[in-house]
Design an enzyme around this catalytic site. Structure first.
Site, mmCIF file in Angstrom:
data_model
loop_
_atom_site.group_PDB
_atom_site.id
_atom_site.type_symbol
_atom_site.label_atom_id
_atom_site.label_comp_id
_atom_site.label_asym_id
_atom_site.label_seq_id
_atom_site.Cartn_x
_atom_site.Cartn_y
_atom_site.Cartn_z
ATOM 1 N N LYS A 14 -4.603 -5.857 -5.406
ATOM 2 C CA LYS A 14 -4.666 -5.489 -6.825
ATOM 3 C C LYS A 14 -3.645 -6.253 -7.661
ATOM 4 O O LYS A 14 -3.958 -6.763 -8.728
ATOM 5 C CB LYS A 14 -4.449 -3.978 -6.997
ATOM 6 C CG LYS A 14 -5.473 -3.125 -6.275
ATOM 7 C CD LYS A 14 -5.288 -1.652 -6.555
ATOM 8 C CE LYS A 14 -4.010 -1.051 -6.015
ATOM 9 N NZ LYS A 14 -3.934 -0.941 -4.538
ATOM 10 N N ARG A 89 -4.655 7.385 -9.573
ATOM 11 C CA ARG A 89 -4.751 7.513 -8.116
ATOM 12 C C ARG A 89 -5.258 8.880 -7.704
ATOM 13 O O ARG A 89 -5.451 9.119 -6.521
ATOM 14 C CB ARG A 89 -3.364 7.302 -7.506
ATOM 15 C CG ARG A 89 -3.161 5.909 -6.897
ATOM 16 C CD ARG A 89 -1.738 5.857 -6.395
ATOM 17 N NE ARG A 89 -1.483 4.895 -5.366
ATOM 18 C CZ ARG A 89 -0.900 3.717 -5.578
ATOM 19 N NH1 ARG A 89 -0.603 3.322 -6.783
ATOM 20 N NH2 ARG A 89 -0.639 2.920 -4.557
ATOM 21 N N ARG A 129 3.533 -8.800 4.203
ATOM 22 C CA ARG A 129 3.730 -9.022 2.769
ATOM 23 C C ARG A 129 5.209 -9.111 2.404
ATOM 24 O O ARG A 129 6.037 -8.348 2.887
ATOM 25 C CB ARG A 129 3.081 -7.875 1.993
ATOM 26 C CG ARG A 129 3.284 -7.957 0.504
ATOM 27 C CD ARG A 129 2.275 -7.124 -0.224
ATOM 28 N NE ARG A 129 2.643 -5.727 -0.297
ATOM 29 C CZ ARG A 129 1.991 -4.837 -1.043
ATOM 30 N NH1 ARG A 129 0.941 -5.200 -1.744
ATOM 31 N NH2 ARG A 129 2.375 -3.588 -1.068
ATOM 32 N N ARG A 162 8.884 -4.864 1.127
ATOM 33 C CA ARG A 162 9.067 -3.596 0.429
ATOM 34 C C ARG A 162 9.379 -2.512 1.451
ATOM 35 O O ARG A 162 8.846 -2.522 2.550
ATOM 36 C CB ARG A 162 7.776 -3.220 -0.314
ATOM 37 C CG ARG A 162 7.734 -3.732 -1.728
ATOM 38 C CD ARG A 162 6.394 -3.579 -2.361
ATOM 39 N NE ARG A 162 5.753 -2.284 -2.200
ATOM 40 C CZ ARG A 162 4.613 -1.936 -2.798
ATOM 41 N NH1 ARG A 162 4.008 -2.802 -3.600
ATOM 42 N NH2 ARG A 162 4.059 -0.756 -2.599
ATOM 43 N N ARG A 173 0.225 5.864 3.661
ATOM 44 C CA ARG A 173 -0.371 5.512 2.360
ATOM 45 C C ARG A 173 -1.895 5.425 2.465
ATOM 46 O O ARG A 173 -2.614 5.777 1.538
ATOM 47 C CB ARG A 173 0.219 4.184 1.856
ATOM 48 C CG ARG A 173 1.663 4.356 1.367
ATOM 49 C CD ARG A 173 2.427 3.056 1.359
ATOM 50 N NE ARG A 173 1.974 2.134 0.357
ATOM 51 C CZ ARG A 173 2.182 0.810 0.430
ATOM 52 N NH1 ARG A 173 2.831 0.289 1.454
ATOM 53 N NH2 ARG A 173 1.753 0.032 -0.519
#
Ligand code: AMP
Length: 219
Positions: A14, A89, A129, A162, A173
């Protein structure tokens, strides 16, 4: 004011799509995740409260989310076209957003792009990531390395993993997405706003697909 939404599991791309669309259109990227990370960096009591949810992969409560979004829109006096990333969300957030847009800005969500991606790909993407600590630019340990190791190509700040991109938090998540966010697909489908996009390709290809669809429907 126009408004679109990018919907998808964590790691669907996203943020990358948003950065690309922002460069080619008038839509401005509004990421609630980025806003919360900024609040956490300030180290205020609010930042610590936000961190207590994010660090374990849980959602920040709806009222706090709407509060930061509302403040952000007020700052822009509702004059910009918005591209929401990671928001809404929950169905409650979606309803509150519809209400806010209609009441304050006389507008409604135009289109929702659902970036579809298999779970095993998500885990592979997220565990590799790397994110810029200053500008939020996204890299990958193997597929999209920075030119200089550990340094953002765009702004020169440090890039790192992160805190919520660990295997354990990613699983949490994903569960949260299934339980609390997945229902939004039906919510926007029922309102004829949903556009499904295959997010398994390269970030550039996915972003290009979103951009083309946006141009097609916007004329
Ligand atoms: P993201 O950068 O969008 O992956 O968001 C990182 C984390 O911030 C999420 O795992 C949530 O804990 C929190 N967060 C971001 N956006 C929202 C939202 N709309 N509602 C609740 N929590 C959110």
């Amino acid at each position: 004011m126009k408004a679109i939404v990018l919907l998808g599991v964590p790691g669907a791309g996203k943020g990358t799509v948003a950065a690309f669309v922002e460069r080619h259109t008038a839509y401005r990227h509004i990421s609630t995740g980025d806003m919360f990370r900024e609040v956490m960096r300030e180290g205020s009591p609010l930042g610590r409260k936000v961190a207590s949810y994010i660090d374990v992969g849980q959602l920040v409560p709806d009222d706090m989310v709407l509060n930061v979004v509302h403040r952000r829109l007020q700052r822009e006096s509702g004059k910009m076209d918005c591209m929401f990333d990671g928001f809404p969300r929950t169905e409650c957030q979606a309803e509150l957003l519809d209400e806010l847009l209609s009441r304050e800005y006389g507008t409604a969500i135009e289109q929702v792009f659902y970036l579809e991606l298999d779970e095993d790909l998500v885990v592979r993407r997220l565990t590799g990531r790397l994110t810029c600590e200053a500008c939020g630019a996204v890299y990958h340990r193997e597929h999209k390395k920075t030119l200089v190791e550990g340094v953002c190509d765009q702004c020169g700040a440090a890039v790192s993993q992160r805190d919520d991109d660990t295997r354990e938090t990613i699983q949490a998540r994903l569960k949260v997405f299934d339980k609390q966010t997945h229902g939004l697909i039906a919510y926007y489908e029922a309102r004829k706003k949903l556009c499904r996009v295959d997010a398994s390709g390269t970030p550039e290809a996915v972003a290009q697909a979103v951009l083309e669809e946006l141009k097609r429907t916007n004329g």
